[in-house]
Each structure stands twice: as structure tokens, then as C-alpha cells.
Write a protein that holds these residues in place. Sequence first.
Motif: not given
Length: 122
Positions: A20-30, A52-66
Amino acid sequence: VDLVQSGGRVVRPGDSLTLSCASSARLYSSHFMGWFRQIQGKEREFVAGIRWGTGKTYYTDDTKGRFTVSRIQAENTLYLRMNNLKPEDTAVYFCGLNRNGYDTTARLYNSWGQGTQVTVSS
């Protein structure tokens, strides 16, 4: 912005782990939040990230699916669920904030968490 990480530990091959990673400040959609990992003597490498805004995710070939990256916007908190861990996943994991959007280049990130050690060993 301070990013505070938690969740790293020693696990066995095939185990799962959530960071987990918690931000001390608000994060914005951009904003874009990325997870990176680094082995001593090597550059920090991108493993997963999320707009952060849309929730679209990105992975590498190694991490996608895991690995699965997610966030709770109301809590300004980012997560990385890692399944079927392998010894080669052993590294220090960092979360990072890029105010300018999606990028996999570590030097372009504006803020970093303190890093957390993940060790996969039998």
C-alpha cells in the motif's frame, strides 16, 4: 506530497502480497501513480501504474496477469496486489507520483515513497 508505503516482507514462491501507498495530500484526476522496483545496482523499473482519475491501469509483460494495481480515491491510497510471486520479483518496491500523467520513466516522477523490501525465497 509525502507517500508512505507499507506491506513488504519475506514470502515464499507462489505466495501473494499486497503493498500500500498512502498520500499525505489529495491526489487529482490528472495524476498518475506508479509502482516501481529496484534491485541494487540497477535502475528503478516500472512494474504497474494507474491513472488516478479514470482508473485505467498499466502493466509490463512480466506483471500483467500476476499483479493488480488499484486505488481508493477517497483515501488517497494506492495498492499493488502481487500474486504468484517469483524469486525474481525480489526487490525494493517504490510508489511514485507523476503529476503530468502516465509515464514509465522513473526520473520524471515528482514524489516517491520510502520503499519497501519484498523478498521471495524458499
